[in-house]
Every structure is written in structure tokens, then in C-alpha cells.
Design an enzyme around this catalytic site. Structure first.
Site, PDB file in Angstrom:
ATOM      1  N   CYS A  49      -5.666  -8.220  -1.698  1.00  0.00           N
ATOM      2  CA  CYS A  49      -6.398  -7.449  -0.676  1.00  0.00           C
ATOM      3  C   CYS A  49      -7.698  -6.910  -1.255  1.00  0.00           C
ATOM      4  O   CYS A  49      -7.701  -6.251  -2.289  1.00  0.00           O
ATOM      5  CB  CYS A  49      -5.528  -6.302  -0.180  1.00  0.00           C
ATOM      6  SG  CYS A  49      -6.442  -5.073   0.774  1.00  0.00           S
ATOM      7  N   CYS A  52      -7.625  -2.856  -1.488  1.00  0.00           N
ATOM      8  CA  CYS A  52      -6.696  -2.103  -2.337  1.00  0.00           C
ATOM      9  C   CYS A  52      -7.419  -1.591  -3.589  1.00  0.00           C
ATOM     10  O   CYS A  52      -8.390  -2.195  -4.064  1.00  0.00           O
ATOM     11  CB  CYS A  52      -5.508  -2.974  -2.753  1.00  0.00           C
ATOM     12  SG  CYS A  52      -4.188  -3.038  -1.519  1.00  0.00           S
ATOM     13  N   ASP A  75     -20.141  -5.161   2.272  1.00  0.00           N
ATOM     14  CA  ASP A  75     -20.766  -6.266   1.547  1.00  0.00           C
ATOM     15  C   ASP A  75     -21.365  -7.301   2.499  1.00  0.00           C
ATOM     16  O   ASP A  75     -22.128  -8.172   2.078  1.00  0.00           O
ATOM     17  CB  ASP A  75     -19.723  -6.939   0.640  1.00  0.00           C
ATOM     18  CG  ASP A  75     -19.120  -5.944  -0.349  1.00  0.00           C
ATOM     19  OD1 ASP A  75     -19.890  -5.185  -0.968  1.00  0.00           O
ATOM     20  OD2 ASP A  75     -17.878  -5.916  -0.495  1.00  0.00           O
ATOM     21  N   HIS A 114      -1.542   0.058   0.923  1.00  0.00           N
ATOM     22  CA  HIS A 114      -1.810  -1.108   1.765  1.00  0.00           C
ATOM     23  C   HIS A 114      -0.919  -1.136   3.009  1.00  0.00           C
ATOM     24  O   HIS A 114      -1.279  -1.714   4.037  1.00  0.00           O
ATOM     25  CB  HIS A 114      -1.572  -2.364   0.920  1.00  0.00           C
ATOM     26  CG  HIS A 114      -1.933  -3.643   1.603  1.00  0.00           C
ATOM     27  ND1 HIS A 114      -3.239  -4.047   1.769  1.00  0.00           N
ATOM     28  CD2 HIS A 114      -1.157  -4.608   2.183  1.00  0.00           C
ATOM     29  CE1 HIS A 114      -3.247  -5.216   2.410  1.00  0.00           C
ATOM     30  NE2 HIS A 114      -2.000  -5.570   2.678  1.00  0.00           N
ATOM     31  N   ASN A 154     -11.147  -0.404  13.877  1.00  0.00           N
ATOM     32  CA  ASN A 154     -10.704  -1.580  14.591  1.00  0.00           C
ATOM     33  C   ASN A 154      -9.356  -1.923  13.989  1.00  0.00           C
ATOM     34  O   ASN A 154      -9.288  -2.270  12.816  1.00  0.00           O
ATOM     35  CB  ASN A 154     -11.711  -2.694  14.278  1.00  0.00           C
ATOM     36  CG  ASN A 154     -11.883  -3.630  15.416  1.00  0.00           C
ATOM     37  OD1 ASN A 154     -11.537  -3.308  16.542  1.00  0.00           O
ATOM     38  ND2 ASN A 154     -12.413  -4.795  15.127  1.00  0.00           N
ATOM     39  N   SER A 162      -9.930  -7.845  10.244  1.00  0.00           N
ATOM     40  CA  SER A 162      -9.765  -8.901   9.242  1.00  0.00           C
ATOM     41  C   SER A 162      -8.745  -8.568   8.169  1.00  0.00           C
ATOM     42  O   SER A 162      -8.362  -9.441   7.394  1.00  0.00           O
ATOM     43  CB  SER A 162     -11.121  -9.178   8.585  1.00  0.00           C
ATOM     44  OG  SER A 162     -11.610  -8.003   7.968  1.00  0.00           O
ATOM     45  N   HIS A 165      -5.072  -3.569   5.672  1.00  0.00           N
ATOM     46  CA  HIS A 165      -5.202  -2.341   4.876  1.00  0.00           C
ATOM     47  C   HIS A 165      -5.873  -1.268   5.751  1.00  0.00           C
ATOM     48  O   HIS A 165      -6.895  -1.552   6.381  1.00  0.00           O
ATOM     49  CB  HIS A 165      -6.063  -2.629   3.626  1.00  0.00           C
ATOM     50  CG  HIS A 165      -6.018  -1.519   2.633  1.00  0.00           C
ATOM     51  ND1 HIS A 165      -5.379  -1.636   1.419  1.00  0.00           N
ATOM     52  CD2 HIS A 165      -6.510  -0.264   2.672  1.00  0.00           C
ATOM     53  CE1 HIS A 165      -5.491  -0.495   0.763  1.00  0.00           C
ATOM     54  NE2 HIS A 165      -6.176   0.352   1.507  1.00  0.00           N
ATOM     55  N   HIS A 167      -8.201   0.987   7.356  1.00  0.00           N
ATOM     56  CA  HIS A 167      -9.620   1.223   7.114  1.00  0.00           C
ATOM     57  C   HIS A 167     -10.393   1.347   8.421  1.00  0.00           C
ATOM     58  O   HIS A 167      -9.907   0.961   9.481  1.00  0.00           O
ATOM     59  CB  HIS A 167     -10.216   0.071   6.292  1.00  0.00           C
ATOM     60  CG  HIS A 167     -10.341  -1.211   7.045  1.00  0.00           C
ATOM     61  ND1 HIS A 167      -9.274  -2.056   7.285  1.00  0.00           N
ATOM     62  CD2 HIS A 167     -11.398  -1.795   7.660  1.00  0.00           C
ATOM     63  CE1 HIS A 167      -9.683  -3.098   7.980  1.00  0.00           C
ATOM     64  NE2 HIS A 167     -10.973  -2.964   8.236  1.00  0.00           N
ATOM     65  N   GLN A 169     -14.822   1.703   9.907  1.00  0.00           N
ATOM     66  CA  GLN A 169     -16.197   1.352   9.563  1.00  0.00           C
ATOM     67  C   GLN A 169     -17.159   2.415  10.076  1.00  0.00           C
ATOM     68  O   GLN A 169     -16.830   3.170  11.004  1.00  0.00           O
ATOM     69  CB  GLN A 169     -16.570   0.009  10.180  1.00  0.00           C
ATOM     70  CG  GLN A 169     -15.756  -1.158   9.651  1.00  0.00           C
ATOM     71  CD  GLN A 169     -16.411  -2.491  10.002  1.00  0.00           C
ATOM     72  OE1 GLN A 169     -17.610  -2.678   9.831  1.00  0.00           O
ATOM     73  NE2 GLN A 169     -15.628  -3.418  10.506  1.00  0.00           N
TER      74      GLN A 169
HETATM   75  P1  H2U Z   1     -12.795  -5.203   9.908  1.00  0.00           P
HETATM   76  O1  H2U Z   1     -11.556  -5.848   9.449  1.00  0.00           O
HETATM   77  O2  H2U Z   1     -12.558  -4.004  10.777  1.00  0.00           O
HETATM   78  O3  H2U Z   1     -13.762  -6.183  10.459  1.00  0.00           O
HETATM   79  O4  H2U Z   1     -13.514  -4.535   8.599  1.00  0.00           O
HETATM   80  C1  H2U Z   1     -13.570  -5.130   7.366  1.00  0.00           C
HETATM   81  C2  H2U Z   1     -14.994  -5.024   6.882  1.00  0.00           C
HETATM   82  O5  H2U Z   1     -14.977  -5.136   5.463  1.00  0.00           O
HETATM   83  C3  H2U Z   1     -15.864  -6.154   7.399  1.00  0.00           C
HETATM   84  O6  H2U Z   1     -16.947  -5.601   8.117  1.00  0.00           O
HETATM   85  C4  H2U Z   1     -16.081  -5.866   5.046  1.00  0.00           C
HETATM   86  C5  H2U Z   1     -16.339  -6.886   6.146  1.00  0.00           C
HETATM   87  O7  H2U Z   1     -17.698  -7.208   6.216  1.00  0.00           O
HETATM   88  N1  H2U Z   1     -15.782  -6.457   3.739  1.00  0.00           N
HETATM   89  C6  H2U Z   1     -16.506  -6.043   2.630  1.00  0.00           C
HETATM   90  O8  H2U Z   1     -17.431  -5.255   2.743  1.00  0.00           O
HETATM   91  N2  H2U Z   1     -16.183  -6.553   1.387  1.00  0.00           N
HETATM   92  C7  H2U Z   1     -15.194  -7.476   1.178  1.00  0.00           C
HETATM   93  O9  H2U Z   1     -14.921  -7.820   0.053  1.00  0.00           O
HETATM   94  C8  H2U Z   1     -14.491  -8.067   2.336  1.00  0.00           C
HETATM   95  C9  H2U Z   1     -14.725  -7.419   3.673  1.00  0.00           C
END
Ligand code: H2U
Length: 340
Positions: A49, A52, A75, A114, A154, A162, A165, A167, A169
């Protein structure tokens, strides 16, 4: 009028839009069918993950060994601070209007665990999430090119999330996006007419009506709004009119954390599943004006309709005309109240 018998439209005074309600379509008694999903047994730590503690992210950076909440720059940010500034001449052709947009996107891990969701976390743990939101709203909002900060979560694969875990935004940007802008315009008109916030008066009306309130604590009221579009849509509204979450006292932050936990847990009990949703806070822009018209609030838009596996689709008439729902917000509130 008995809302349970007739098709009718309801008005959302915050967004100045309508929803079509067709309760006769769901007159058949609630079957209460629960289609159980295989339980989503997750480990407390997943070496694969990217959220994590101690793990590598997709861009090669390593997360620290964080103990509670951890916030980092996304990122794959949808907004970038170094996009051309507003001085760049925007295209102003009638049919090809565009303008550069600067901003930032951050990811907030709610817990190093997680396997948890907000529903499983304790109020003091969620309080740390609230504190991080307050700090992010403050620091991002203080950036000269940031005029609006959108905090959101979300949750669930069904919502396109995605990673399981826990989280959320935070996106911060130059412009006020459409949804909060609609709410700002409506609240400003109301404030100018009444010198009270629209949501203060709405809360009072809901308290008199009683039928859509799910639960309350000393500082927050959680309810299904009269104009709910999603079957189990809900709102957490602070009793005190505050433009932004940074205005909260410690007791109000605690009360928000507790209401968030209670709503997430109530949702999970409704269909015996980890209830998916998109949720977020609408509050005043960070454009340096006072915004006394704003009354911040937390909205929850869950997609589920009848069970853990039956989702409402916003298609057809909804895409082409207006949102539409079958069960009334009052029926939804009854069902949720039975799971509080
Ligand atoms: P969602 O699962 O709510 O989309 O949020 C995950 C966010 O985490 C997603 O916007 C970011 C994705 O761009 N992300 C990172 O910044 N770094 C990573 O290593 C993978 C995902």
C-alpha cells in the site's frame, strides 16, 4: 400535501436547483433485503500500500513512520502551483474560453492502520483528522494564489477510490469552483435579506419539523436534507454560524469528529457493509473577505440505493433534466435513524 404519495419537486436553496421526488415508485414496502458482500478483511499493514507508514509511494518517495495523521503533496496532483499565472492573457474567444489555474493537491492519511475507516476510528483519533483539515485550510488558504480549499473524502471502490487505506484529499486553487460558488451566491443573497445565515434558519426549521434529523450533539446537527438527491444523502451542520472550520472552538472540533464517526458507523450498519460515499466540506473561500454569509457544512453523497450491491445511477432523466429520487428523504431518515 403528503409527500409520500405524489410526485413532487423539492428546491435546494443552497444550490438553487431542484430534485424530482417520485415516492409512489417505491410504495412497495421496504423489503429490507441485505445482500451481504464478502467481508473485506484487510491487514493492519499492507506492504504493497502506498499510503501505509514507511512504504514507498508511486513516485519513489518514502512515507515516514507516521503515528496518527499524515499529509503529503499528491504525487499526481490535478492542480499545480507553477502553472502560468493569471497575468498570462486568458483566451477570451467566445467559444474557446479558458484560463490558467494554479493550485495544490494534498493527500491526507487518516490513520497508519490500513484496515480502519472513519467508522472504526475513535473520536480522539478523528479529532486529529479535523485538526489536520484546519491546519491545511489555514496554510493552503494563506498562499497568495489560493482562493478556495476543497476538503473531501472519496470512500469505496464503487466511488472510484483507488486505495482502501483510510484517506482523504485536499485541493486548493485560484478560482471558486462551481458547487461552492452556487452556495456562496445563494447564501449571500439570503444574508443580505435577513442578516442571518441561510443554514441557521434552515436548522431551526428542521428542528421544528423533526422528521429528517438523524442525531445531534452539543454543537453539530446531522440530518438528511429536505432536498437530498442521493438516496441516503446527509449533512453535518454546526449549530453556530461559522464561515470556516478554522472558526471552531475545541469543543466544536470534538463534536464534529464525533458526528463524523457516528454518521459513518450508522451508514455501515444500514446495509451491513463498509458504506461508500463522497463527502466534503463546503466553506468560505480564502480570498481575504470576511464572508459572514457563509455557514460551513459537511455533505455526504453515498451512491447506494437498496443494498450493499445496488447503486443509484445518475443517468437518463438525471443527466438530461433533473436529479430524481424514489424514496423520500423522510423515509431515508427513518431508515438511518433506526441504525443510529
Ligand atoms: P483516491 O483514491 O481518493 O483517488 O486518492 C488517492 C490519491 O493518492 C490520488 O489522488 C494519490 C493519487 O494521485 N497518490 C499519490 O499521491 N501517491 C502515490 O504513490 C499513489 C497515489
Amino acid at each position: 400535501m403528503n409527500y409520500n404519495d405524489f410526485p413532487h419537486r423539492r428546491y435546494n436553496p443552497l444550490t438553487e436547483s431542484w430534485v424530482l421526488v417520485s415516492p409512489h415508485r417505491s410504495k412497495r414496502p421496504w423489503q429490507g433485503q441485505v445482500e451481504k458482500l464478502p467481508t473485506d478483511k484487510r491487514p493492519t499493514y499492507d506492504p504493497g500500500c502506498y499510503l501505509c507508514a514507511g512504504n514507498l509511494r508511486a513516485n519513489g518517495e518514502r512515507n515516514p513512520d507516521y503515528a496518527s495523521v499524515y499529509v503529503f503533496d499528491n504525487d499526481f496532483a490535478a492542480l499545480l502551483p507553477d502553472a502560468p499565472s493569471m497575468e498570462a492573457p486568458p483566451s477570451n474567444h467566445t467559444f474557446f474560453t479558458s484560463k490558467p489555474e494554479r493550485g495544490m493537491a494534498r493527500v491526507i492519511c487518516f490513520s497508519p492502520r490500513h484496515d480502519l475507516t472513519i467508522a472504526d476510528m475513535t473520536t480522539p483519533e478523528i479529532r486529529k483528522v479535523v485538526d489536520a483539515w484546519v491546519a491545511e485550510y489555514q496554510s493552503l488558504g494563506a498562499l497568495p494564489f489560493v482562493n478556495y480549499v476543497q476538503i473531501f473524502e472519496n470512500k469505496g471502490a464503487i466511488m472510484g477510490c483507488s486505495n482502501p487505506h483510510p484517506h482523504g484529499q485536499i485541493w486548493a486553487q485560484e478560482s471558486i469552483p462551481d458547487e461552492p460558488l452556487k452556495k456562496q451566491n445563494a447564501q449571500l443573497r439570503y444574508w443580505e435579506q435577513h442578516q442571518r445565515t441561510l443554514l441557521s434558519d434552515y436548522l431551526q426549521a428542521e428542528q421544528t419539523a423533526g422528521e429528517r434529523i438523524l442525531f445531534e450533539n452539543e454543537h453539530m446537527v446531522t440530518l438528511v436534507p429536505f432536498w437530498a438527491v442521493w438516496p441516503f444523502e446527509a449533512m453535518i451542520i454546526p449549530r453556530r454560524a461559522m464561515a470556516r472550520i478554522t472558526d471552531m472552538t475545541d469543543a466544536e472540533k470534538e463534536a464534529l469528529a464525533d458526528a463524523y464517526r457516528q454518521l459513518a458507523a450508522t451508514y455501515d450498519r444500514l446495509f451491513d457493509t463498509s458504506f461508500p460515499y463522497s463527502a466534503g466540506i463546503h466553506q468560505a473561500p480564502t480570498d481575504e473577505a470576511l464572508h459572514p454569509e457563509w455557514h460551513w457544512h459537511f455533505v455526504f453523497y453515498p451512491p447506494l440505493l437498496r443494498s450493499a450491491t445496488v447503486k443509484k445511477f445518475m443517468v437518463g432523466y438525471e443527466m438530461l433534466a433533473n436529479p430524481q429520487r424514489d424514496i423520500t428523504p423522510e423515509m431515508a431518515a427513518d431508515m438511518l435513524r433506526s441504525r443510529v
